[in-house]
Scaffold this motif. Structure first.
Motif, PDB file in Angstrom:
ATOM      1  N   ASN A   1     -22.926 -15.821   9.193  1.00 10.81           N
ATOM      2  CA  ASN A   1     -23.275 -17.044   9.904  1.00 10.81           C
ATOM      3  C   ASN A   1     -22.143 -18.050   9.713  1.00 10.81           C
ATOM      4  O   ASN A   1     -21.696 -18.290   8.583  1.00 10.81           O
ATOM      5  CB  ASN A   1     -24.582 -17.627   9.365  1.00 10.81           C
TER       6      ASN A   1
ATOM      7  N   THR B   1     -36.296  -5.226  11.320  1.00 10.01           N
ATOM      8  CA  THR B   1     -35.469  -6.303  11.866  1.00 10.01           C
ATOM      9  C   THR B   1     -33.987  -5.991  11.729  1.00 10.01           C
ATOM     10  O   THR B   1     -33.205  -6.189  12.670  1.00 10.01           O
ATOM     11  CB  THR B   1     -35.788  -7.628  11.152  1.00 10.01           C
TER      12      THR B   1
ATOM     13  N   GLU C   1     -28.286 -13.134   6.542  1.00  9.53           N
ATOM     14  CA  GLU C   1     -27.241 -12.341   7.198  1.00  9.53           C
ATOM     15  C   GLU C   1     -27.435 -10.833   7.039  1.00  9.53           C
ATOM     16  O   GLU C   1     -26.483 -10.061   6.990  1.00  9.53           O
ATOM     17  CB  GLU C   1     -25.864 -12.736   6.655  1.00  9.53           C
ATOM     18  N   GLY C   2     -28.689 -10.420   6.934  1.00 12.34           N
ATOM     19  CA  GLY C   2     -28.971  -8.992   6.821  1.00 12.34           C
ATOM     20  C   GLY C   2     -28.630  -8.396   5.472  1.00 12.34           C
ATOM     21  O   GLY C   2     -28.614  -7.160   5.342  1.00 12.34           O
TER      22      GLY C   2
ATOM     23  N   PRO D   1     -38.314 -12.152   9.999  1.00 15.43           N
ATOM     24  CA  PRO D   1     -37.092 -12.122  10.816  1.00 15.43           C
ATOM     25  C   PRO D   1     -36.197 -13.337  10.603  1.00 15.43           C
ATOM     26  O   PRO D   1     -34.968 -13.217  10.618  1.00 15.43           O
ATOM     27  CB  PRO D   1     -37.632 -12.066  12.250  1.00 15.43           C
ATOM     28  N   THR D   2     -36.795 -14.501  10.379  1.00 15.50           N
ATOM     29  CA  THR D   2     -36.004 -15.698  10.094  1.00 15.50           C
ATOM     30  C   THR D   2     -35.267 -15.553   8.763  1.00 15.50           C
ATOM     31  O   THR D   2     -34.095 -15.937   8.645  1.00 15.50           O
ATOM     32  CB  THR D   2     -36.916 -16.939  10.048  1.00 15.50           C
TER      33      THR D   2
ATOM     34  N   ARG E   1     -27.871  -8.569  18.465  1.00  6.77           N
ATOM     35  CA  ARG E   1     -28.434  -9.925  18.501  1.00  6.77           C
ATOM     36  C   ARG E   1     -28.938 -10.303  17.121  1.00  6.77           C
ATOM     37  O   ARG E   1     -29.696  -9.563  16.516  1.00  6.77           O
ATOM     38  CB  ARG E   1     -29.594 -10.011  19.506  1.00  6.77           C
ATOM     39  N   THR E   2     -28.526 -11.465  16.648  1.00 11.19           N
ATOM     40  CA  THR E   2     -28.965 -11.918  15.322  1.00 11.19           C
ATOM     41  C   THR E   2     -30.235 -12.744  15.390  1.00 11.19           C
ATOM     42  O   THR E   2     -30.961 -12.824  14.396  1.00 11.19           O
ATOM     43  CB  THR E   2     -27.861 -12.748  14.648  1.00 11.19           C
ATOM     44  N   GLU E   3     -30.500 -13.353  16.529  1.00 11.76           N
ATOM     45  CA  GLU E   3     -31.699 -14.185  16.682  1.00 11.76           C
ATOM     46  C   GLU E   3     -32.817 -13.323  17.258  1.00 11.76           C
ATOM     47  O   GLU E   3     -32.965 -13.197  18.473  1.00 11.76           O
ATOM     48  CB  GLU E   3     -31.410 -15.382  17.583  1.00 11.76           C
TER      49      GLU E   3
ATOM     50  N   THR F   1     -32.297 -13.306   9.233  1.00 16.24           N
ATOM     51  CA  THR F   1     -31.205 -14.012   9.901  1.00 16.24           C
ATOM     52  C   THR F   1     -30.498 -14.965   8.946  1.00 16.24           C
ATOM     53  O   THR F   1     -29.259 -15.022   8.915  1.00 16.24           O
ATOM     54  CB  THR F   1     -31.741 -14.782  11.116  1.00 16.24           C
ATOM     55  N   GLN F   2     -31.260 -15.716   8.173  1.00 19.42           N
ATOM     56  CA  GLN F   2     -30.659 -16.680   7.235  1.00 19.42           C
ATOM     57  C   GLN F   2     -29.794 -15.978   6.193  1.00 19.42           C
ATOM     58  O   GLN F   2     -28.728 -16.484   5.826  1.00 19.42           O
ATOM     59  CB  GLN F   2     -31.749 -17.490   6.546  1.00 19.42           C
TER      60      GLN F   2
ATOM     61  N   ILE G   1     -31.264  -5.545  14.768  1.00 20.59           N
ATOM     62  CA  ILE G   1     -30.018  -6.310  14.861  1.00 20.59           C
ATOM     63  C   ILE G   1     -28.824  -5.366  14.999  1.00 20.59           C
ATOM     64  O   ILE G   1     -27.918  -5.585  15.808  1.00 20.59           O
ATOM     65  CB  ILE G   1     -29.856  -7.217  13.626  1.00 20.59           C
TER      66      ILE G   1
END
Length: 581
Positions: free
Chosen positions: A142, A216, A375-376, A368-369, A225-227, A372-373, A220
């Protein structure tokens, strides 16, 4: 005639036992399968050679059957090869081939057989070997772009997510309406059995969160897509047909919780108005529910998202402060001796508490949030989910001890006919300070929960309708989306103001169980071990292969069937039938 607790003793005990051992049930299934591979097929030649051979095969039940081959050979002695020698007939050859195969299986270690049956993921399916091996910890980065006055990018920095912040997001999501219903759900079973049930629910909830994180990360990696949101994960894994099941379970859970929040929030508002001397307004049927929902719904509709975020953070701080205040004040007045008295422990009815136990620990919609935060990053995600779930489990153990301990002296406290939380909020138990703190926590928890669920419901509706996140088209639809989210809960709660506990109970029994227990296990099973063998981004985030997957959906199936039979009246019908006979 037996009372409800006695009538459900056998059913409840069996259901709790099935859920408690379901994690091991897959192990039992594997070990039960192993003897099939360890059967021995031994050809024992007699003095007359192959004509007198017998095959000893150990059956699944432990018995030994003796198969004589003499008759088979005698019936086929006319079959000879071109050289005139006796041929080994097809039935005998098949037996000998089986003998070789069984001997090979027997030579394999039990660990290899168990590993095969538990399921493995071929590493050739992993599309990013460096990420899977941990050489590269995160899937992407990110970035934070800073612009200068001219609007150009002046600097770029890595916006690394905080593992502690992600764990805090998970923990804060669990504190809400479920905490209010937890004492009433666990009181009939008693503090000790319900504590064991809470720990078991915590384990299943952690597994569920890790499975959704695995799905998730794979999504990705597949799409780039990250979102991605929860519904994106379910649609991608289940497809259009079965994705509708996930969507239905999602909206069922959303509306069940919103109905509960509006019903109880309205009752709290009516009580406050009566205590303030404004009785003329509060006597109007449904006024509290309408005013409570309308105030929050209209505020969210017209307020800026940044302002709502700041207000919600302040409300969460207030919720946490009153929670700690209840623990601090209530600890001095709790009757711990009565709390753990054996007469107040009834594990046979513990299964009835599991819908609320699972609902009170629900956080999976934010996974999922979290992915994303962070970064996997698998290790950070795993630690955030385990830590973020363990904290509320420990908090609820203390919470239950304080709430139930302060009403333990009441003769009806553990009978299941009275809400312990309501006794503290509106009764004389625990003193005025505790009563005020309980009332404040109740209203704050309901407000924060309703805000969260209105937003997630409108976002899900937007996804289903294919509307943009913002812009003129979204603004035209925005009032209709908020009305669709708030009006149905108001109508239901006005019709039944006492529906708070029932709505949460149904939401936990059927919404949580389907959405967060059954479907994640089914989706991961298909993704790992399905026929298509699709490429994967990450290795399994929950160890032991198929065992936890089978355990998860079996526990949920047990809960759904038992609670469905109970709520349809089938258990009482069977009990009355046997009593009559």
């Amino acid at each position: 005639m037996m009372d409800r607790r006695q009538s459900r003793k056998m059913v409840g005990t069996a259901a709790v036992a099935a859920m408690a051992v379901s994690m091991c049930s897959s192990c039992v299934g594997v070990s039960a399968f192993a003897p099939q591979h360890l059967e021995s097929l031994v050809a024992v030649p007699s003095a007359n050679g192959l004509r007198g051979a017998i095959a000893n095969r150990q059956g699944r039940d432990g018995s030994v059957c003796v198969l004589s081959m003499s008759s088979t050979i005698e019936e086929t002695t006319e079959s000879r090869d071109e050289k005139g020698g006796n041929s080994i007939t097809t039935p005998i050859r098949e037996e000998l081939d089986n003998n070789v195969k069984q001997t090979h299986e027997s030579s394999r270690g039990l660990g290899e057989i168990l590993k095969e049956k538990m399921g493995t993921v071929d590493e050739s399916r992993l599309i990013f070997p460096e990420f899977s091996s941990g050489d590269i910890p995160r899937l992407y980065s990110n970035l934070d772009y800073k612009t200068c006055e001219e609007g150009n990018v002046s600097s770029v920095s890595h916006a690394a997510g905080s593992m502690v912040g992600a764990a805090a997001l998970i923990a804060s999501t669990t504190i809400g309406a479920g905490a209010l219903a937890l004492p009433a759900a666990t009181a009939p079973a008693g503090f000790l059995p319900s504590s064991a049930g809470l720990l078991l629910a915590g384990v299943y909830t952690i597994m569920s969160g890790l499975l959704i994180a695995e799905l998730t990360i794979n999504l990705i990696g597949e799409t780039g897509r990250t979102e991605v949101g929860l519904m994106d994960v379910y649609k991608n894994s289940l497809g259009e047909k079965w994705g509708a099941v996930g969507t239905g379970a999602f909206f069922f859970l959303q509306y069940a919780v919103m109905i509960a929040c509006v019903a109880q929030g309205g009752m709290n508002l009516d009580s406050f108005l009566k205590a303030s001397g404004v009785q003329s307004i509060s006597t109007f049927p449904g006024f509290g529910q309408i005013a409570f929902a309308a105030t929050i719904g209209i505020s969210l509709l017209f307020a800026q998202s940044t302002s709502v975020g700041k207000v919600n953070k302040a409300l969460l701080v207030g919720t946490g402060a009153t929670f700690l205040g209840i623990i601090g004040v209530g600890a001095g007045t709790a009757d711990l001796e009565a709390l753990v008295a054996l007469d107040n422990q009834h594990p046979e009815v513990l299964v009835d508490a599991f819908p609320i136990l699972f609902l009170s620990l629900a956080y999976q919609s934010v996974v999922p949030t979290v992915v994303t935060q962070l970064e996997g990053d698998k290790e950070k995600i795993r630690k955030a989910i385990i830590g973020g779930t363990s904290v509320p489990v420990l908090m609820y153990l203390v919470w239950n001890a304080i709430i139930l301990g302060n009403v333990a002296s009441a003769p009806w406290a553990f009978a299941g006919d009275m809400d312990p939380f309501a006794l503290l909020q509106f009764g004389d138990h625990g003193g005025r300070a505790l009563s005020a703190l309980v009332g404040g926590f109740s209203e704050l928890a309901l407000v924060t929960s309703l805000i969260q669920f209105i937003y997630t419901t409108t976002d899900a509706m937007r996804d289903v309708l294919g509307l943009p996140i913002d812009g003129p088209r979204f603004e035209r639809w925005k009032p209709a989306l908020f009305a669709a989210a708030t009006v149905p809960p108001v109508l239901v709660s006005v019709g039944d103001p006492d529906i708070f506990f029932k709505a949460l109970d149904f939401g936990g029994a059927f919404g949580i169980s389907t959405l967060f227990l059954v479907l994640p296990a089914v989706m991961v099973w298909e993704q790992r071990y399905g026929v298509e063998q699709t490429p994967l981004t990450t290795k399994p985030m929950v160890p032991f292969g198929k065992i936890p997957l089978g355990s998860l959906w079996k526990a949920a199936a047990t809960l759904i069937v038992e609670q469905g039979a109970d709520k349809l009246g089938l258990i009482d019908f069977v009990k009355d039938t046997f009593d009559f006979l």
